[in-house]
Design a protein around this motif. Structure first.
Motif, PDB file in Angstrom:
ATOM      1  N   ALA A   1       0.826  -1.207   0.000  1.00  0.00           N
ATOM      2  CA  ALA A   1       0.000   0.000   0.000  1.00  0.00           C
ATOM      3  C   ALA A   1       0.865   1.264   0.000  1.00  0.00           C
ATOM      4  CB  ALA A   1      -0.926  -0.009   1.210  1.00  0.00           C
ATOM      5  N   TYR A   2       1.960   1.254   0.745  1.00  0.00           N
ATOM      6  CA  TYR A   2       2.842   2.419   0.769  1.00  0.00           C
ATOM      7  C   TYR A   2       3.475   2.653  -0.600  1.00  0.00           C
ATOM      8  CZ  TYR A   2       6.617   5.567   2.136  1.00  0.00           C
ATOM      9  OH  TYR A   2       7.472   6.635   2.224  1.00  0.00           O
TER      10      TYR A   2
ATOM     11  N   SER B   1       1.009   4.189  -2.915  1.00  0.00           N
ATOM     12  CA  SER B   1       0.659   5.565  -2.564  1.00  0.00           C
ATOM     13  C   SER B   1       1.678   6.576  -3.067  1.00  0.00           C
ATOM     14  CB  SER B   1       0.522   5.704  -1.043  1.00  0.00           C
ATOM     15  OG  SER B   1       1.788   5.564  -0.404  1.00  0.00           O
ATOM     16  N   LYS B   2       2.848   6.104  -3.503  1.00  0.00           N
ATOM     17  CA  LYS B   2       3.883   7.007  -3.997  1.00  0.00           C
ATOM     18  C   LYS B   2       3.603   7.394  -5.446  1.00  0.00           C
ATOM     19  CE  LYS B   2       6.826   7.839  -1.719  1.00  0.00           C
ATOM     20  NZ  LYS B   2       6.925   8.881  -0.672  1.00  0.00           N
ATOM     21  N   LYS B   3       3.406   8.667  -5.688  1.00  0.00           N
ATOM     22  CA  LYS B   3       3.044   9.143  -7.022  1.00  0.00           C
ATOM     23  C   LYS B   3       4.161   8.956  -8.043  1.00  0.00           C
ATOM     24  CE  LYS B   3      -0.155  12.557  -5.119  1.00  0.00           C
ATOM     25  NZ  LYS B   3      -0.519  13.988  -5.005  1.00  0.00           N
TER      26      LYS B   3
ATOM     27  N   THR C   1      -1.467  -0.888  -9.589  1.00  0.00           N
ATOM     28  CA  THR C   1      -2.783  -0.630  -8.997  1.00  0.00           C
ATOM     29  C   THR C   1      -3.864  -1.428  -9.724  1.00  0.00           C
ATOM     30  OG1 THR C   1      -2.087   1.609  -8.370  1.00  0.00           O
ATOM     31  CG2 THR C   1      -4.449   1.152  -8.391  1.00  0.00           C
TER      32      THR C   1
ATOM     33  N   LYS D   1      -3.896   2.115   1.215  1.00  0.00           N
ATOM     34  CA  LYS D   1      -3.299   3.050   0.262  1.00  0.00           C
ATOM     35  C   LYS D   1      -4.041   4.383   0.267  1.00  0.00           C
ATOM     36  CE  LYS D   1      -3.471   4.602  -4.294  1.00  0.00           C
ATOM     37  NZ  LYS D   1      -4.582   5.153  -5.092  1.00  0.00           N
ATOM     38  N   SER D   2      -5.365   4.344   0.343  1.00  0.00           N
ATOM     39  CA  SER D   2      -6.157   5.575   0.409  1.00  0.00           C
ATOM     40  C   SER D   2      -5.849   6.350   1.679  1.00  0.00           C
ATOM     41  CB  SER D   2      -7.649   5.244   0.341  1.00  0.00           C
ATOM     42  OG  SER D   2      -7.980   4.658  -0.893  1.00  0.00           O
TER      43      SER D   2
ATOM     44  N   PHE E   1      -2.962   6.306   3.344  1.00  0.00           N
ATOM     45  CA  PHE E   1      -1.644   6.911   3.190  1.00  0.00           C
ATOM     46  C   PHE E   1      -1.711   8.187   2.363  1.00  0.00           C
ATOM     47  CE2 PHE E   1       0.589   2.548   3.738  1.00  0.00           C
ATOM     48  CZ  PHE E   1       0.519   2.695   5.106  1.00  0.00           C
ATOM     49  N   VAL E   2      -2.543   8.174   1.327  1.00  0.00           N
ATOM     50  CA  VAL E   2      -2.652   9.340   0.443  1.00  0.00           C
ATOM     51  C   VAL E   2      -3.352  10.494   1.143  1.00  0.00           C
ATOM     52  CG1 VAL E   2      -3.680  10.205  -1.697  1.00  0.00           C
ATOM     53  CG2 VAL E   2      -2.565   7.965  -1.661  1.00  0.00           C
TER      54      VAL E   2
ATOM     55  N   GLY F   1      -8.304   8.879  -2.410  1.00  0.00           N
ATOM     56  CA  GLY F   1      -7.032   9.577  -2.495  1.00  0.00           C
ATOM     57  C   GLY F   1      -6.392   9.429  -3.864  1.00  0.00           C
TER      58      GLY F   1
END
Length: 299
Positions: free
Chosen positions: A96-97, A100-102, A111, A160-161, A163-164, A299
């Motif tokens: 998930a982390y 979450s990284k763009k 995803t 993940k959501s 974290f965002v 997110g």
């Protein structure tokens, strides 16, 4: 300051929630009371919150004839639930982390891969062949730990959501400026801020592991000593049903069947199965609700 309309809305909302809560608790209470009802009384008068005769015979019968197996199955269930929840949370946090990284390369592909597993799977037969012939999990303790439970795509997307939306980018940038590595940022910054969603995912995983009986039913053929509490109680229920249905075909069985609390024992088995969850849930309820609320933000 709250207006009259706000107070009225809150009052109606509380009343509705109280009604829903009572409706959710009444079946559990009836199940527990029925397990403490005398079997003959329950068969004669039906289920009641105020039985005419109380009895703990169903529990005494379970532990008298299956006490050692029940305690062993409880131990296996606690071990599998604790170990499975730990590994599931660790793997979920890592994936998930990353998602979450763009700036993650091929982030969209990974995803989509996670979401795809929520919609399609390989089917029961290919899954069974893989776990038995390739990974050789049949009749091992890992059969209760790995198949279909170690990671949930829903939990990954939920975390993940969080974290965002729940971990500000400014805090991450400050950690990077101070020289923190990605792993240090995750363990020292992100994880402490994400305790509510971690508790939520741990609760989901723990309940899934505790309630799972399908993996033991499919993969534990000879090693019945590895049965979890759900598998053991399910097997016990099947044995009682078989004895009851085939009583006319078995000689000298009437006296033995008369000693089996065939109705109340079902309620006792169900109570033994859910009791640990009922005990643990109040301690994580606050974090559970907060994690669901914040983790559900897009997110």
């Amino acid at each position: 300051m709250k207006t009259r309309e706000d107070k009225r809305f809150n009052l109606i909302g509380h009343i509705v929630l109280i009604i829903l809560t009572v409706n959710a608790l009444l079946p559990i209470a009836l199940m527990f009371i029925s397990s403490l009802t005398e079997n003959a009384s329950l068969m004669k008068n039906g289920y009641s919150f105020f039985p005419s005769k109380w009895s703990t015979y169903s529990y005494r019968w379970i532990f008298a004839f299956n006490g050692g197996m029940v305690l062993r199955a409880y131990g296996i269930s606690f071990f599998i639930t604790a170990a499975g929840t730990l590994f599931s949370v660790l793997i979920t946090i890592g994936l998930a982390y990353g998602l979450s990284k763009k700036d993650l390369p091929a982030r969209g592909f990974f995803t989509f891969y996670v979401v795809f597993t929520m919609l399609f799977n390989g089917g029961l037969v290919p899954t069974y062949i893989n776990y038995t012939n390739v990974f050789h999990l049949k009749d091992t303790i890992f059969a209760l730990l790995i198949p279909s439970l170690l990671m949930s795509a829903f939990n990954v997307l939920l975390m993940k959501s969080y974290f965002v939306s729940g971990v500000p980018d400014e805090i991450l940038e400050a950690a990077y400026i101070d020289g923190a590595t990605e792993f240090k940022t995750l363990t020292a910054v992100v994880v402490p801020l994400a305790k509510p969603i971690i508790a939520t995912v741990a609760m989901f995983s723990g309940i899934a592991y505790w309630n799972d009986w399908n993996n033991g039913y499919i993969y534990l053929v000879k090693r019945t000593d590895l049965f979890s509490i759900q598998n053991l109680l399910n097997r016990l229920m099947q044995n009682i049903n078989a004895l009851t249905q085939n009583a006319s075909d078995v000689s000298n069985v009437s006296q033995g069947l008369a000693e089996i609390p065939s109705v109340t024992v079902r309620m006792a088995i169900a109570t033994l199965g859910i009791l640990p969850i009922i005990i643990v849930y109040p301690f994580v309820q606050k974090s559970f609700v907060k994690g669901i609320t914040l983790g559900g933000v897009k997110g």
